[in-house]
Scaffold this motif. Structure first.
Motif, mmCIF file in Angstrom:
data_model
loop_
_atom_site.group_PDB
_atom_site.id
_atom_site.type_symbol
_atom_site.label_atom_id
_atom_site.label_comp_id
_atom_site.label_asym_id
_atom_site.label_seq_id
_atom_site.Cartn_x
_atom_site.Cartn_y
_atom_site.Cartn_z
ATOM 1 N N THR A 74 14.385 -20.492 -2.440
ATOM 2 C CA THR A 74 14.290 -21.288 -1.221
ATOM 3 C C THR A 74 15.182 -22.524 -1.276
ATOM 4 N N THR A 75 15.409 -23.046 -2.470
ATOM 5 C CA THR A 75 16.195 -24.270 -2.595
ATOM 6 C C THR A 75 17.691 -24.006 -2.508
ATOM 7 N N ILE A 76 18.172 -23.007 -3.236
ATOM 8 C CA ILE A 76 19.619 -22.790 -3.302
ATOM 9 C C ILE A 76 20.072 -21.490 -2.658
ATOM 10 N N GLY A 77 19.130 -20.715 -2.105
ATOM 11 C CA GLY A 77 19.520 -19.457 -1.489
ATOM 12 C C GLY A 77 20.494 -19.652 -0.345
ATOM 13 N N SER A 78 20.156 -20.521 0.598
ATOM 14 C CA SER A 78 21.027 -20.763 1.749
ATOM 15 C C SER A 78 22.313 -21.461 1.346
ATOM 16 N N ALA A 79 22.236 -22.311 0.307
ATOM 17 C CA ALA A 79 23.425 -23.046 -0.142
ATOM 18 C C ALA A 79 24.524 -22.100 -0.596
ATOM 19 N N ALA A 80 24.136 -20.899 -1.037
ATOM 20 C CA ALA A 80 25.119 -19.932 -1.527
ATOM 21 C C ALA A 80 26.010 -19.402 -0.410
ATOM 22 N N ASP A 81 25.668 -19.660 0.845
ATOM 23 C CA ASP A 81 26.504 -19.230 1.966
ATOM 24 C C ASP A 81 27.671 -20.175 2.215
ATOM 25 N N TYR A 82 27.704 -21.304 1.533
ATOM 26 C CA TYR A 82 28.731 -22.315 1.786
ATOM 27 C C TYR A 82 29.751 -22.374 0.647
ATOM 28 N N GLY A 83 31.018 -22.455 1.046
ATOM 29 C CA GLY A 83 32.099 -22.598 0.079
ATOM 30 C C GLY A 83 32.064 -21.511 -0.989
ATOM 31 N N THR A 84 32.323 -21.899 -2.228
ATOM 32 C CA THR A 84 32.311 -20.960 -3.360
ATOM 33 C C THR A 84 31.055 -21.122 -4.207
ATOM 34 N N PHE A 85 30.065 -21.834 -3.672
ATOM 35 C CA PHE A 85 28.854 -22.104 -4.446
ATOM 36 C C PHE A 85 28.161 -20.816 -4.867
ATOM 37 N N GLY A 86 28.081 -19.830 -3.966
ATOM 38 C CA GLY A 86 27.410 -18.577 -4.276
ATOM 39 C C GLY A 86 28.069 -17.829 -5.416
ATOM 40 N N ARG A 87 29.390 -17.878 -5.455
ATOM 41 C CA ARG A 87 30.129 -17.175 -6.509
ATOM 42 C C ARG A 87 29.773 -17.734 -7.886
ATOM 43 N N TRP A 88 29.798 -19.068 -8.002
ATOM 44 C CA TRP A 88 29.519 -19.696 -9.294
ATOM 45 C C TRP A 88 28.031 -19.671 -9.618
ATOM 46 N N LEU A 89 27.198 -19.649 -8.594
ATOM 47 C CA LEU A 89 25.755 -19.570 -8.824
ATOM 48 C C LEU A 89 25.386 -18.247 -9.483
ATOM 49 N N LEU A 90 25.932 -17.139 -8.963
ATOM 50 C CA LEU A 90 25.653 -15.833 -9.556
ATOM 51 C C LEU A 90 26.139 -15.780 -10.992
ATOM 52 N N PHE A 91 27.302 -16.343 -11.257
ATOM 53 C CA PHE A 91 27.837 -16.359 -12.622
ATOM 54 C C PHE A 91 26.919 -17.137 -13.559
ATOM 55 N N ALA A 92 26.493 -18.331 -13.147
ATOM 56 C CA ALA A 92 25.662 -19.182 -13.999
ATOM 57 C C ALA A 92 24.312 -18.525 -14.298
ATOM 58 N N ILE A 93 23.683 -17.953 -13.280
ATOM 59 C CA ILE A 93 22.366 -17.338 -13.483
ATOM 60 C C ILE A 93 22.489 -16.077 -14.333
ATOM 61 N N THR A 94 23.578 -15.349 -14.161
ATOM 62 C CA THR A 94 23.805 -14.160 -14.996
ATOM 63 C C THR A 94 23.923 -14.549 -16.462
ATOM 64 N N VAL A 95 24.660 -15.616 -16.751
ATOM 65 C CA VAL A 95 24.820 -16.079 -18.135
ATOM 66 C C VAL A 95 23.465 -16.500 -18.717
ATOM 67 N N VAL A 96 22.639 -17.164 -17.931
ATOM 68 C CA VAL A 96 21.302 -17.562 -18.387
ATOM 69 C C VAL A 96 20.478 -16.326 -18.751
ATOM 70 N N CYS A 97 20.557 -15.295 -17.917
ATOM 71 C CA CYS A 97 19.820 -14.053 -18.179
ATOM 72 C C CYS A 97 20.311 -13.400 -19.467
ATOM 73 N N VAL B 121 35.833 -11.494 -12.756
ATOM 74 C CA VAL B 121 37.280 -11.522 -12.963
ATOM 75 C C VAL B 121 38.017 -11.017 -11.719
ATOM 76 N N PHE B 122 37.511 -9.933 -11.128
ATOM 77 C CA PHE B 122 38.234 -9.265 -10.041
ATOM 78 C C PHE B 122 37.697 -9.563 -8.641
ATOM 79 N N GLN B 123 36.628 -10.339 -8.519
ATOM 80 C CA GLN B 123 36.105 -10.672 -7.192
ATOM 81 C C GLN B 123 37.130 -11.468 -6.399
ATOM 82 N N GLU B 124 37.424 -10.996 -5.194
ATOM 83 C CA GLU B 124 38.373 -11.687 -4.326
ATOM 84 C C GLU B 124 37.705 -12.913 -3.694
ATOM 85 N N PRO B 125 38.462 -13.977 -3.467
ATOM 86 C CA PRO B 125 37.866 -15.182 -2.869
ATOM 87 C C PRO B 125 37.541 -14.988 -1.399
#
Length: 522
Positions: free
Chosen positions: A124-147, A279-283
């Motif tokens: 609920t806090t960062i879900g909508s934020a991922a729709d803006y800019g490149t935040f969603g791209r880096w968010l998925l990367f960070a959470i994946t690394v944590v997992c 690596v291959f995700q297009e912007p």
């Protein structure tokens, strides 16, 4: 069945599918009013890169690696340590649940409520934020690394006195893995709009070669194609990791750390395959964060705005609520059966691996079969989803039989085999079609926001079911008494989706809502 006038249908389709940056405000029927109310929806811009084969394959490989085997083994390892650290309530604190004289009941430390509470805050806090800019791209990367890190850390779980660490790592692993599923799934609607096939359909529509309905059907099938293929990849990865695990489980069966080694293998498999997406995700960045807003607060504001305007998205919210109940019933049913299954096989990684193999093989076959049937006869997503719901209802119904007899109703080993096979045949397609249903009903450009709510409906729904089931079991002393509640829950939710959700109308309402929201954001 409602049929919009030709002029409105055309406007609706253009608003949803146009390849240019400007999208018509489809609430207006007057052309001059439409020109005055044009707004930008960046998620449907022709400036977005075309999806390449390399990018699409890296997307599929992420699903192949993140197939859920690691989370399942972590739960089994955690449950084993927690049981060893628990006590028999009949004998009292200090007794052992594993003693030969144990009553069969066990009081164990548990963290499921914490899991879902944390996940609720995150989505609920960062879900909508991922729709803006490149935040969603880096968010998925960070959470994946944590997992990944949490699963590697499970190497330290080697004795019952480390059950506290097991709880912590299980919570981190469960929450991070569940969140990766949400934000990974939220990517596919945008990918589907930018595949070569979707672009060709769009050009044909704009040139007047095909009507709006044909275009909508074609794009819907493109969404189904991607979800079905990444579901197949997930099941292929599930099968592959299970076979790799057997290479350790069989020769090292007497090694006390073999389960920990298996987790390392499973996690490494995901790392090797999953890293290529980053690596291959297009912007394809979303719009800039509105001035004066913050990534940690905009999520709550947008969710509140969506809830206040729920009347404009009735089918979307009916689906979310019904899916909440359906997922609650299905997830709790799976948990209840898994407890019976783990008890039956004494938390054996090897037996769970064999059962998982049966599920993986049937899941792969059934997902491909469902897709070919749908593509050949051009069956709608909802109708395919309804078929999978029937089995969802039958699973707890079968469990109810166990209330009155021990001959059937998940009392026998063969029933767990049958359950895993049936789960594979119908629940893998269920997962794929549930995602496509959400994609159809999500406003374009707000994918992460609504998939965040969808993920919350799927995962956090289990905050309710297990608690109700626990009360029932505590009062009756019988695990099987929980199945009637789950049967009623799954049936009620399925009926509402079958008769209360119009995907075609819901898709068009989502376009209207997106148009209004973009106007206010700008």
């Amino acid at each position: 069945m409602f049929t919009a006038p030709p002029s409105e249908s055309e406007n609706l389709a253009r608003a949803f599918h146009t390849d240019v940056k400007q999208v018509v405000d489809i609430r207006s029927d007057n052309s001059s009013d439409q020109n005055a109310n044009q707004i930008a929806i960046s998620s449907i811009s022709k400036d977005e890169p075309l999806v390449t084969r390399r990018e699409l394959w890296s997307y599929y490989l992420y699903s192949n690696g993140g197939n859920g085997v690691g989370l399942g083994y972590t739960q089994t390892l955690f449950q084993g340590l927690a049981t060893a650290a628990g006590y028999d309530p009949v004998a009292g604190p200090g007794s052992s649940c594993l003693a030969t004289t144990a009553s069969g009941q066990c009081v164990v430390p548990w963290g499921s409520g914490t899991n879902f509470a944390i996940m609720t805050v995150v989505l609920t806090t960062i879900g909508s934020a991922a729709d803006y800019g490149t935040f969603g791209r880096w968010l998925l990367f960070a959470i994946t690394v944590v997992c990944w890190a949490a699963q590697y850390a499970c190497m330290a779980l080697t004795s019952p006195n480390r059950w506290v660490l097991a709880v912590v790592l299980y919570i981190i692993g469960f929450v991070s893995y569940s969140v990766t599923l949400v934000f990974y799934a939220a990517l596919f609607p945008r990918l589907a709009r930018n595949t070569p096939r979707a672009r060709q359909l769009r050009e044909k529509y704009e040139n007047g070669e095909i009507p709006p309905e044909v275009y909508e059907q074609g794009e819907s099938l493109e969404k189904n194609r991607i979800t079905d293929i990444f579901t197949v990849h997930s099941n292929v990865g599930f099968l592959t990791t299970l076979l790799l695990n057997l290479a350790l489980l069989l020769p090292m069966a007497d090694n006390p750390k073999v389960d920990n080694y298996v987790l390392v293998v499973v996690n490494t498999y995901w790392v090797v395959l999953g890293v290529w997406w980053f690596v291959f995700q297009e912007p394809r960045p979303g719009p800039k964060l509105p001035k004066g807003e913050h990534y940690l607060t905009i999520g709550w504001k947008q969710i509140w705005a969506a809830l206040k305007t729920y009347k404009h998205l009735p089918y979307t919210f009916v689906y979310l609520f019904s899916y909440f109940l359906l997922a609650d019933g299905l997830n709790t049913t799976g948990t209840l059966i898994a407890i019976c299954q783990n008890d039956k096989f004494s938390f054996s990684f090897l037996q769970n691996t064999y059962l998982g193999l049966s599920q993986a093989i049937t899941s792969t076959i059934s997902t491909l079969a469902f897709w070919y049937i749908q593509r050949y006869w051009k069956i709608s997503t909802k109708r395919m989803f309804v078929v999978t719901n029937v089995v969802t209802i039958l699973i707890p119904l079968w469990g109810m039989i166990g209330i009155w007899t021990e001959k059937l109703g998940f009392h026998n080993i063969w029933e767990f085999w049958a359950y895993n096979v049936m789960f594979g045949l119908f629940q893998a397609p269920y997962y794929a079609y549930s995602l496509t249903m959400m994609a159809e009903l999500s406003p374009p450009g707000f994918d992460n926001m609504f998939f965040g709510l969808f993920g919350l409906s799927n995962r956090a729904s289990s905050m309710v079911g297990p608690n109700v089931i626990q009360v029932i079991i505590d009062k009756t002393g019988n695990n099987w008494q929980g199945f009637p509640f789950l049967f009623a829950l799954c049936t009620a939710a399925s009926v509402v989706i079958w008769f209360g959700v119009d995907v075609t109308k819901g898709r068009r309402e989502a376009v209207r809502w997106a148009a209004e929201q973009r106007k206010h954001i700008q």
